[in-house]
Design a protein around this motif. Structure first.
Motif, PDB file in Angstrom:
ATOM      1  N   MET A  80      -8.394  -2.394   7.586  1.00 23.03           N
ATOM      2  CA  MET A  80      -7.500  -1.241   7.520  1.00 23.03           C
ATOM      3  C   MET A  80      -8.143  -0.079   8.274  1.00 23.03           C
ATOM      4  O   MET A  80      -9.323   0.216   8.099  1.00 23.03           O
ATOM      5  CB  MET A  80      -7.277  -0.859   6.067  1.00 23.03           C
ATOM      6  N   PRO A  81      -7.430   0.607   9.140  1.00 28.88           N
ATOM      7  CA  PRO A  81      -8.030   1.723   9.865  1.00 28.88           C
ATOM      8  C   PRO A  81      -8.574   2.768   8.923  1.00 28.88           C
ATOM      9  O   PRO A  81      -7.976   3.098   7.909  1.00 28.88           O
ATOM     10  CB  PRO A  81      -6.871   2.273  10.693  1.00 28.88           C
ATOM     11  N   ARG A  82      -9.707   3.335   9.273  1.00 30.73           N
ATOM     12  CA  ARG A  82     -10.340   4.376   8.475  1.00 30.73           C
ATOM     13  C   ARG A  82      -9.802   5.723   8.931  1.00 30.73           C
ATOM     14  O   ARG A  82     -10.017   6.159  10.056  1.00 30.73           O
ATOM     15  CB  ARG A  82     -11.861   4.278   8.632  1.00 30.73           C
ATOM     16  N   THR A  83      -9.078   6.398   8.066  1.00 35.99           N
ATOM     17  CA  THR A  83      -8.379   7.629   8.439  1.00 35.99           C
ATOM     18  C   THR A  83      -9.357   8.767   8.639  1.00 35.99           C
ATOM     19  O   THR A  83     -10.154   9.081   7.771  1.00 35.99           O
ATOM     20  CB  THR A  83      -7.377   8.003   7.335  1.00 35.99           C
ATOM     21  N   LEU A  84      -9.291   9.374   9.777  1.00 39.71           N
ATOM     22  CA  LEU A  84     -10.148  10.503  10.102  1.00 39.71           C
ATOM     23  C   LEU A  84      -9.267  11.743  10.204  1.00 39.71           C
ATOM     24  O   LEU A  84      -8.925  12.203  11.291  1.00 39.71           O
ATOM     25  CB  LEU A  84     -10.884  10.247  11.417  1.00 39.71           C
ATOM     26  N   THR A  85      -8.890  12.273   9.072  1.00 38.61           N
ATOM     27  CA  THR A  85      -7.864  13.301   9.052  1.00 38.61           C
ATOM     28  C   THR A  85      -8.237  14.529   9.869  1.00 38.61           C
ATOM     29  O   THR A  85      -7.447  15.021  10.681  1.00 38.61           O
ATOM     30  CB  THR A  85      -7.582  13.720   7.593  1.00 38.61           C
ATOM     31  N   ALA A 115       2.448   6.269   7.821  1.00 31.20           N
ATOM     32  CA  ALA A 115       1.652   5.114   8.219  1.00 31.20           C
ATOM     33  C   ALA A 115       0.579   4.753   7.208  1.00 31.20           C
ATOM     34  O   ALA A 115       0.279   3.571   7.008  1.00 31.20           O
ATOM     35  CB  ALA A 115       1.007   5.376   9.581  1.00 31.20           C
ATOM     36  N   THR A 116      -0.005   5.764   6.561  1.00 32.45           N
ATOM     37  CA  THR A 116      -1.171   5.514   5.715  1.00 32.45           C
ATOM     38  C   THR A 116      -0.883   5.554   4.219  1.00 32.45           C
ATOM     39  O   THR A 116      -1.633   4.948   3.442  1.00 32.45           O
ATOM     40  CB  THR A 116      -2.274   6.532   6.028  1.00 32.45           C
ATOM     41  N   ARG A 117       0.191   6.238   3.798  1.00 33.45           N
ATOM     42  CA  ARG A 117       0.387   6.479   2.366  1.00 33.45           C
ATOM     43  C   ARG A 117       1.569   5.760   1.757  1.00 33.45           C
ATOM     44  O   ARG A 117       1.541   5.423   0.563  1.00 33.45           O
ATOM     45  CB  ARG A 117       0.539   7.989   2.115  1.00 33.45           C
ATOM     46  N   LEU A 118       2.631   5.548   2.506  1.00 33.11           N
ATOM     47  CA  LEU A 118       3.872   5.050   1.901  1.00 33.11           C
ATOM     48  C   LEU A 118       3.954   3.523   1.968  1.00 33.11           C
ATOM     49  O   LEU A 118       3.380   2.895   2.871  1.00 33.11           O
ATOM     50  CB  LEU A 118       5.072   5.692   2.592  1.00 33.11           C
ATOM     51  N   PRO A 119       4.653   2.895   1.030  1.00 31.64           N
ATOM     52  CA  PRO A 119       4.597   1.430   0.873  1.00 31.64           C
ATOM     53  C   PRO A 119       4.995   0.627   2.107  1.00 31.64           C
ATOM     54  O   PRO A 119       4.467  -0.467   2.312  1.00 31.64           O
ATOM     55  CB  PRO A 119       5.567   1.170  -0.285  1.00 31.64           C
ATOM     56  N   CYS A 120       5.932   1.133   2.904  1.00 33.63           N
ATOM     57  CA  CYS A 120       6.343   0.417   4.115  1.00 33.63           C
ATOM     58  C   CYS A 120       5.668   0.974   5.357  1.00 33.63           C
ATOM     59  O   CYS A 120       6.118   0.736   6.482  1.00 33.63           O
ATOM     60  CB  CYS A 120       7.868   0.461   4.286  1.00 33.63           C
ATOM     61  N   GLY A 121       4.602   1.739   5.144  1.00 32.17           N
ATOM     62  CA  GLY A 121       3.845   2.272   6.254  1.00 32.17           C
ATOM     63  C   GLY A 121       3.009   1.199   6.936  1.00 32.17           C
ATOM     64  O   GLY A 121       2.852   0.080   6.440  1.00 32.17           O
ATOM     65  N   HIS A 122       2.440   1.566   8.067  1.00 31.67           N
ATOM     66  CA  HIS A 122       1.738   0.596   8.905  1.00 31.67           C
ATOM     67  C   HIS A 122       0.600  -0.103   8.163  1.00 31.67           C
ATOM     68  O   HIS A 122       0.480  -1.333   8.223  1.00 31.67           O
ATOM     69  CB  HIS A 122       1.182   1.319  10.140  1.00 31.67           C
ATOM     70  N   ASN A 123      -0.239   0.649   7.479  1.00 36.95           N
ATOM     71  CA  ASN A 123      -1.371   0.048   6.780  1.00 36.95           C
ATOM     72  C   ASN A 123      -0.969  -0.676   5.496  1.00 36.95           C
ATOM     73  O   ASN A 123      -1.377  -1.820   5.278  1.00 36.95           O
ATOM     74  CB  ASN A 123      -2.425   1.110   6.479  1.00 36.95           C
ATOM     75  N   PRO A 124      -0.172  -0.032   4.610  1.00 39.01           N
ATOM     76  CA  PRO A 124       0.154  -0.702   3.345  1.00 39.01           C
ATOM     77  C   PRO A 124       1.149  -1.863   3.476  1.00 39.01           C
ATOM     78  O   PRO A 124       1.361  -2.581   2.494  1.00 39.01           O
ATOM     79  CB  PRO A 124       0.775   0.432   2.491  1.00 39.01           C
ATOM     80  N   LEU A 125       1.753  -2.056   4.643  1.00 36.14           N
ATOM     81  CA  LEU A 125       2.805  -3.078   4.761  1.00 36.14           C
ATOM     82  C   LEU A 125       2.293  -4.467   4.410  1.00 36.14           C
ATOM     83  O   LEU A 125       3.051  -5.296   3.891  1.00 36.14           O
ATOM     84  CB  LEU A 125       3.389  -3.067   6.175  1.00 36.14           C
ATOM     85  N   VAL A 126       1.015  -4.735   4.667  1.00 32.53           N
ATOM     86  CA  VAL A 126       0.488  -6.073   4.388  1.00 32.53           C
ATOM     87  C   VAL A 126       0.306  -6.326   2.894  1.00 32.53           C
ATOM     88  O   VAL A 126      -0.088  -7.428   2.499  1.00 32.53           O
ATOM     89  CB  VAL A 126      -0.847  -6.307   5.114  1.00 32.53           C
ATOM     90  N   TYR A 127       0.558  -5.314   2.058  1.00 33.22           N
ATOM     91  CA  TYR A 127       0.542  -5.500   0.611  1.00 33.22           C
ATOM     92  C   TYR A 127       1.937  -5.396   0.003  1.00 33.22           C
ATOM     93  O   TYR A 127       2.092  -5.531  -1.211  1.00 33.22           O
ATOM     94  CB  TYR A 127      -0.338  -4.439  -0.077  1.00 33.22           C
TER      95      TYR A 127
END
Length: 559
Positions: free
Chosen positions: A1-6, A344-356
């Motif tokens: 999972m990409p490491r967010t660098l806010t 992309a990073t927080r919501l359930p259908c976002g890019h990162n969480p989509l695989v869960y």
């Protein structure tokens, strides 16, 4: 999972311009196989190998949860494995350290599975750029030994930017990638002579826009390999103190738009290359997320509060209209970029969480079941290993002592039936020399694939070096569903069917009365790959042809 660098990303958004790097110069792949042997040792012949490939700036951390969700939905079907390229995760997917090493790993898994009696066909699930890595790994243009149709059973891409991403080529992506590399203890590619540049190569491309210079286009997977696609989408349901205001459709997962995550066909491949026929499912998983735009302290009466609420509502309407996600714009001005990043990073259908996401995993399970059904209708793939590169004969093979005469490999080419490098098609055809190895002054060739014999003859010419197995080999022999055994045609003059002279014989099928063969039109492989299996037309030089299904297909490798 990409490491967010806010903080770094916020700075990048403010910079707002694309960063370009020199064209890539790839070194030979240095593949890390330290964690592969344990995975391969756990293979079972009655399970299908399934390899998960993570994406840009990713790693294997997300895989255990995804693997559990797959096993729950498709139990007792797969041996679940992963390919980790996190040491090269900022390189473009075409890099030898990604595509080349992935192909090497998949071929290793395939051979190990065959060695224990399995089919040796592998399913790949690629998240984000991992889906592009699978495409590159299937092509001979990005590795001497690609994981082509003889290795791959199917590919499922999840949130893969087949047509790029609005983030690709942006300063935001470049600085995000550099920050990730610094945290990993690597010198950022932007300040050295970069051998890869995923941040810029993930740029949008289509019929009107080309990839940046030095960025290779992802090739299409081989025709026989089904490719299914899963996209994520989020709809933000705006409310004003609980009352519906409007919906903002993001049209993507915050990092990859729907158009791109489902854009494998027809135009995601190299310009001018013909796309394969569609052969996989396409699903979009949409989540609806409530977003309250007004602070709670504005509840209650009063003119001031009412005016404040009206102002907030109007500001949100104007802001969301400017977002204009429906136009698939590449603009990443701060408010738009912040919204995309949050999705992309927080919501359930976002890019990162989509695989869960359960819905995405349901779609993945459906795609895998369909691909398994296709595999089970396809023939059993058998790799014959009659000889080693040095001419040594396998323990279960014998030498046919018949006289062959000199065998000339001096003008040879790669054997069309080989699945490994170093196997030649030599001359003359009358010697059946279409799968040979050369050792010194002696040539060893496959004789009868069903009787497990090889033939030997003196070498009449030194072969060219570095011969590479074809990306799409054809079987040296097949078994049909009625038990008929057929061997590929090797030169010579064959009879012609008087009623259908346009048909050519591709495989000779001895054992019955008269001359029998597999016939097909044109120079193709002689069989049709369909949803019902590999079908052939078999018969003699007269009378009707009979449609049969291939149940076993034999290829040639090295022991």
């Amino acid at each position: 999972m990409p490491r967010t660098l806010t903080a770094v990303l916020a700075l990048a958004i403010l910079l707002g311009s694309a960063v370009h790097a020199p064209p890539a110069v790839f070194a030979a792949p240095e593949c890390d196989s330290s964690d592969q042997s344990d995975q391969i040792a756990r293979l079972r012949k009655d399970r299908h190998p399934l390899v998960f490939v993570h994406g840009w700036l990713g790693n294997d951390d997300q895989w255990p949860v995804t693997a559990t969700m797959i096993e729950e939905r498709v139990p007792d079907t797969f041996d679940l494995m992963s390919f980790d390229y996190s040491a090269a995760d900022s390189e473009w997917a075409a890099s030898p350290r990604i595509a080349g090493c992935l192909a090497q790993y998949l071929r290793r898994v395939s051979r190990a599975h065959q060695d224990i009696g399995g089919a040796g066909k592998i399913f790949v699930v690629g998240h984000s750029m991992g889906g592009l890595a699978a495409r590159f790994a299937s092509s001979a243009d990005y590795g001497s030994s690609p994981a082509a149709g003889s290795v791959l059973a199917g590919i499922v891409t999840i949130a893969t930017p087949h047509l790029g991403s609005a983030w690709g080529g942006s300063a935001a992506a470049a600085i995000w990638q550099s920050g990730d590399e610094l945290l990993a203890g690597r010198l950022p590619g932007l300040v050295q002579n970069p051998r890869s540049h995923a941040a810029r190569c993930l740029a949008r491309h289509d019929g009107e826009r080309r990839l940046p210079e030095g960025c290779a286009y992802p090739p299409y997977a081989p025709q026989r390999v089904p490719v299914s696609q899963i996209a994520g989408n989020t709809v933000l349901h705006r409310t004003l103190l609980g009352e519906p205001l409007h919906d903002l459709d993001i049209r993507g997962d915050g990092q990859v738009g729907i158009y791109s995550a489902t854009g494998y066909l027809p135009g995601s491949g190299p310009p001018g290359e013909q796309a394969p026929a569609p052969n996989g499912s396409v699903r979009t998983i949409t989540c609806r997320h409530d977003t309250e735009v007004a602070p709670d302290h504005l509840r209650g009466g009063g003119l001031a509060k009412e005016l404040a609420l009206r102002a907030i509502a109007q500001a949100v309407r104007v802001n969301d209209a400017l977002m204009d996600f429906g136009s698939e714009s590449d603009e990443l001005w701060p408010a738009r970029a912040a919204t995309l990043l949050s999705v992309a990073t927080r919501l359930p259908c976002g890019h990162n969480p989509l695989v869960y996401h359960p819905g995405a995993m349901d779609a993945l399970a459906d795609a895998l079941r369909a691909q398994v059904d296709l595999l089970e209708k396809a023939p059993k793939i058998v790799t014959l290993r009659p000889f080693a590169a040095d001419g040594g004969v396998g323990s279960e093979w014998s030498v046919d002592r018949r006289e062959t005469g000199p065998i000339d490999c001096g003008t040879s080419r790669a054997s069309a039936v080989s699945v490994e490098d170093g196997i030649y098609h030599c001359a003359p055809d009358a010697s059946g020399a279409n799968a040979c190895v050369v050792a010194g002054y002696e040539v060893t060739c496959l004789g009868d694939p069903f009787a497990a014999t090889v033939v030997r003859g003196p070498s009449a010419g030194a072969p060219p070096r570095g011969v590479v197995a074809p990306a799409e080999p054809v079987p040296v022999a097949v078994v049909l569903d009625d038990g008929t055994r057929c061997r590929i045609r090797v030169g010579g003059s064959w009879p012609v069917r008087a009623a259908t002279p346009a048909l050519a014989g591709h495989y000779f099928c001895p054992g019955g009365p008269g001359f029998r063969a597999i016939w097909s039109r044109g120079p193709g492989p002689g069989y049709r790959e369909t949803a019902e299996g590999w079908l052939v037309e078999v018969g003699g030089t007269a009378g009707d042809l009979e449609t049969r299904r291939i149940t076993e297909a034999y290829f040639v490798g090295l022991r």
